[in-house]
Design a protein around this motif. Structure first.
Motif, PDB file in Angstrom:
ATOM      1  N   MET A  74      39.269  53.532  47.226  1.00 49.06           N
ATOM      2  CA  MET A  74      40.449  52.715  46.944  1.00 49.06           C
ATOM      3  C   MET A  74      40.431  51.453  47.792  1.00 49.06           C
ATOM      4  SD  MET A  74      43.011  52.180  45.065  1.00 49.06           S
ATOM      5  CE  MET A  74      43.395  53.673  44.218  1.00 49.06           C
ATOM      6  N   LYS A  75      40.008  51.551  49.049  1.00 48.44           N
ATOM      7  CA  LYS A  75      39.897  50.365  49.913  1.00 48.44           C
ATOM      8  C   LYS A  75      38.904  49.374  49.296  1.00 48.44           C
ATOM      9  CE  LYS A  75      40.930  52.686  54.257  1.00 48.44           C
ATOM     10  NZ  LYS A  75      40.380  53.144  55.547  1.00 48.44           N
ATOM     11  N   SER A  76      37.777  49.915  48.844  1.00 44.75           N
ATOM     12  CA  SER A  76      36.757  49.070  48.225  1.00 44.75           C
ATOM     13  C   SER A  76      37.290  48.426  46.936  1.00 44.75           C
ATOM     14  CB  SER A  76      35.513  49.911  47.941  1.00 44.75           C
ATOM     15  OG  SER A  76      34.501  49.121  47.384  1.00 44.75           O
ATOM     16  N   LEU A  77      38.034  49.209  46.167  1.00 45.17           N
ATOM     17  CA  LEU A  77      38.622  48.682  44.923  1.00 45.17           C
ATOM     18  C   LEU A  77      39.623  47.585  45.228  1.00 45.17           C
ATOM     19  CD1 LEU A  77      39.003  48.738  41.860  1.00 45.17           C
ATOM     20  CD2 LEU A  77      40.700  50.564  42.191  1.00 45.17           C
ATOM     21  N   ILE A  78      40.467  47.801  46.231  1.00 42.52           N
ATOM     22  CA  ILE A  78      41.459  46.771  46.607  1.00 42.52           C
ATOM     23  C   ILE A  78      40.743  45.501  47.037  1.00 42.52           C
ATOM     24  CG2 ILE A  78      43.233  46.187  48.310  1.00 42.52           C
ATOM     25  CD1 ILE A  78      44.069  49.191  48.182  1.00 42.52           C
ATOM     26  N   ASP A  79      39.693  45.647  47.847  1.00 45.55           N
ATOM     27  CA  ASP A  79      38.923  44.464  48.261  1.00 45.55           C
ATOM     28  C   ASP A  79      38.303  43.765  47.049  1.00 45.55           C
ATOM     29  OD1 ASP A  79      39.530  44.854  50.921  1.00 45.55           O
ATOM     30  OD2 ASP A  79      37.631  45.867  51.405  1.00 45.55           O
ATOM     31  N   TYR A  80      37.754  44.549  46.122  1.00 48.23           N
ATOM     32  CA  TYR A  80      37.134  43.984  44.904  1.00 48.23           C
ATOM     33  C   TYR A  80      38.174  43.221  44.090  1.00 48.23           C
ATOM     34  CZ  TYR A  80      34.778  43.748  40.388  1.00 48.23           C
ATOM     35  OH  TYR A  80      34.226  43.305  39.216  1.00 48.23           O
ATOM     36  N   LEU A  81      39.356  43.816  43.929  1.00 47.69           N
ATOM     37  CA  LEU A  81      40.418  43.158  43.169  1.00 47.69           C
ATOM     38  C   LEU A  81      40.921  41.896  43.864  1.00 47.69           C
ATOM     39  CD1 LEU A  81      42.455  46.259  41.938  1.00 47.69           C
ATOM     40  CD2 LEU A  81      40.876  44.838  40.610  1.00 47.69           C
ATOM     41  N   ALA A  82      40.778  41.872  45.177  1.00 44.23           N
ATOM     42  CA  ALA A  82      41.182  40.693  45.946  1.00 44.23           C
ATOM     43  C   ALA A  82      40.121  39.598  45.904  1.00 44.23           C
ATOM     44  CB  ALA A  82      41.475  41.092  47.395  1.00 44.23           C
ATOM     45  N   GLY A  83      38.975  39.872  45.244  1.00 42.55           N
ATOM     46  CA  GLY A  83      37.965  38.843  45.064  1.00 42.55           C
ATOM     47  C   GLY A  83      36.718  39.019  45.901  1.00 42.55           C
TER      48      GLY A  83
ATOM     49  N   CYS B  41      48.718  46.611  45.393  1.00 39.43           N
ATOM     50  CA  CYS B  41      48.979  45.371  46.116  1.00 39.43           C
ATOM     51  C   CYS B  41      47.763  45.107  46.995  1.00 39.43           C
ATOM     52  CB  CYS B  41      50.252  45.503  46.955  1.00 39.43           C
ATOM     53  SG  CYS B  41      50.561  44.021  47.946  1.00 39.43           S
ATOM     54  N   ALA B  42      46.973  44.148  46.604  1.00 38.91           N
ATOM     55  CA  ALA B  42      45.724  43.875  47.306  1.00 38.91           C
ATOM     56  C   ALA B  42      45.967  43.346  48.714  1.00 38.91           C
ATOM     57  CB  ALA B  42      44.877  42.883  46.507  1.00 38.91           C
ATOM     58  N   GLY B  43      47.138  42.906  48.981  1.00 40.45           N
ATOM     59  CA  GLY B  43      47.442  42.384  50.318  1.00 40.45           C
ATOM     60  C   GLY B  43      48.180  43.390  51.172  1.00 40.45           C
ATOM     61  N   GLY B  44      48.303  44.603  50.704  1.00 44.10           N
ATOM     62  CA  GLY B  44      49.070  45.629  51.428  1.00 44.10           C
ATOM     63  C   GLY B  44      48.267  46.325  52.512  1.00 44.10           C
ATOM     64  N   ASP B  45      48.829  47.424  52.991  1.00 41.42           N
ATOM     65  CA  ASP B  45      48.218  48.203  54.065  1.00 41.42           C
ATOM     66  C   ASP B  45      47.222  49.201  53.467  1.00 41.42           C
ATOM     67  OD1 ASP B  45      47.616  49.497  56.372  1.00 41.42           O
ATOM     68  OD2 ASP B  45      49.571  50.473  56.604  1.00 41.42           O
ATOM     69  N   LYS B  46      45.975  49.233  53.987  1.00 42.74           N
ATOM     70  CA  LYS B  46      44.937  50.104  53.451  1.00 42.74           C
ATOM     71  C   LYS B  46      44.677  51.332  54.315  1.00 42.74           C
ATOM     72  CE  LYS B  46      42.012  46.614  53.193  1.00 42.74           C
ATOM     73  NZ  LYS B  46      40.728  45.920  53.005  1.00 42.74           N
TER      74      LYS B  46
ATOM     75  N   ASP C 143      33.133  40.891  47.103  1.00 43.14           N
ATOM     76  CA  ASP C 143      32.002  41.480  46.381  1.00 43.14           C
ATOM     77  C   ASP C 143      32.129  42.996  46.319  1.00 43.14           C
ATOM     78  OD1 ASP C 143      30.852  39.010  45.918  1.00 43.14           O
ATOM     79  OD2 ASP C 143      29.569  39.103  47.708  1.00 43.14           O
ATOM     80  N   ALA C 144      31.538  43.569  45.268  1.00 39.92           N
ATOM     81  CA  ALA C 144      31.514  45.019  45.119  1.00 39.92           C
ATOM     82  C   ALA C 144      30.646  45.596  46.232  1.00 39.92           C
ATOM     83  CB  ALA C 144      30.970  45.403  43.755  1.00 39.92           C
ATOM     84  N   ASP C 145      31.177  46.584  46.966  1.00 42.17           N
ATOM     85  CA  ASP C 145      30.412  47.139  48.079  1.00 42.17           C
ATOM     86  C   ASP C 145      30.387  48.665  48.092  1.00 42.17           C
ATOM     87  OD1 ASP C 145      32.995  47.682  48.811  1.00 42.17           O
ATOM     88  OD2 ASP C 145      32.872  46.745  50.794  1.00 42.17           O
ATOM     89  N   SER C 146      30.718  49.271  46.961  1.00 38.64           N
ATOM     90  CA  SER C 146      30.652  50.733  46.872  1.00 38.64           C
ATOM     91  C   SER C 146      30.133  51.100  45.488  1.00 38.64           C
ATOM     92  CB  SER C 146      32.032  51.360  47.096  1.00 38.64           C
ATOM     93  OG  SER C 146      32.864  51.138  45.964  1.00 38.64           O
ATOM     94  N   ASN C 147      29.813  52.355  45.329  1.00 44.34           N
ATOM     95  CA  ASN C 147      29.347  52.836  44.028  1.00 44.34           C
ATOM     96  C   ASN C 147      30.408  52.571  42.961  1.00 44.34           C
ATOM     97  OD1 ASN C 147      28.074  54.121  41.950  1.00 44.34           O
ATOM     98  ND2 ASN C 147      28.260  56.170  42.782  1.00 44.34           N
ATOM     99  N   LEU C 148      31.654  52.870  43.268  1.00 38.41           N
ATOM    100  CA  LEU C 148      32.749  52.677  42.307  1.00 38.41           C
ATOM    101  C   LEU C 148      32.894  51.216  41.906  1.00 38.41           C
ATOM    102  CD1 LEU C 148      35.282  53.654  40.741  1.00 38.41           C
ATOM    103  CD2 LEU C 148      36.587  53.197  42.833  1.00 38.41           C
ATOM    104  N   THR C 149      33.001  50.338  42.914  1.00 34.83           N
ATOM    105  CA  THR C 149      33.215  48.923  42.573  1.00 34.83           C
ATOM    106  C   THR C 149      31.963  48.303  41.952  1.00 34.83           C
ATOM    107  OG1 THR C 149      32.733  48.324  44.876  1.00 34.83           O
ATOM    108  CG2 THR C 149      35.068  48.535  44.236  1.00 34.83           C
ATOM    109  N   SER C 150      30.789  48.804  42.288  1.00 36.54           N
ATOM    110  CA  SER C 150      29.563  48.298  41.643  1.00 36.54           C
ATOM    111  C   SER C 150      29.554  48.666  40.163  1.00 36.54           C
ATOM    112  CB  SER C 150      28.320  48.871  42.332  1.00 36.54           C
ATOM    113  OG  SER C 150      28.225  48.379  43.634  1.00 36.54           O
TER     114      SER C 150
END
Length: 139
Positions: free
Chosen positions: A29-38, A17-22, A40-47
């Motif tokens: 996972m925080k970076s992934l949730i932010d990425y899924l919420a639209g 749930c991208a709008g949930g509690d992080k 920009d990629a800001d970590s190695n994983l999301t990049s």
């Protein structure tokens, strides 16, 4: 699959749930949730994920362009094939007219009017006369 026996596959589903509690998740996972919420990629994983997504989109666009190009080429091929058939039929008609005109002239010039009449009604006899008088290799 047999009834009564569990069927296990190797699919792992994760619901996010991208709008949930992080507060209780890792930084990745925080970076992934932010990425899924639209965002920009800001970590190695999301990049890395973003690069794979862009690669998949590019392949999808290439595939679509290729299929469009292939369809276009197929249409052009079929159009060329039909044009060739039309031209071939016309050339065949012209050749047939020429051969029949030569046969008619040869039979009239030699006074073989009855054979001309028979040839007009009997295609096999017509071929025999064409081979005899016009073209020995006529099919």
């Amino acid at each position: 699959m047999t009834l009564g026996r569990p069927h296990w596959n190797l699919v792992l589903l994760t619901f996010i749930c991208a709008g949930g509690d992080k507060d209780d998740v890792s930084e990745d996972m925080k970076s992934l949730i932010d990425y899924l919420a639209g965002k920009d990629a800001d970590s190695n994983l999301t990049s890395r994920i973003d690069a794979k997504v862009k690669e998949a989109i590019a392949k999808s666009l290439w595939r679509k362009e290729y299929m469009t190009y292939k369809e276009h080429m197929d249409q052009e091929y079929n159009r060329g094939l039909e044009e060739g058939r039309v031209e071939g039929r016309e050339e065949g008609r012209e050749e047939s007219r020429d051969v029949l005109n030569k046969l008619t002239t040869a039979l009239i010039d030699s006074g073989r009017i009855e054979e001309l009449t028979r040839a007009a009604k009997d295609p096999e006899y017509q071929k025999i006369l064409i081979r005899e008088l016009i073209d020995k290799d006529y099919i």
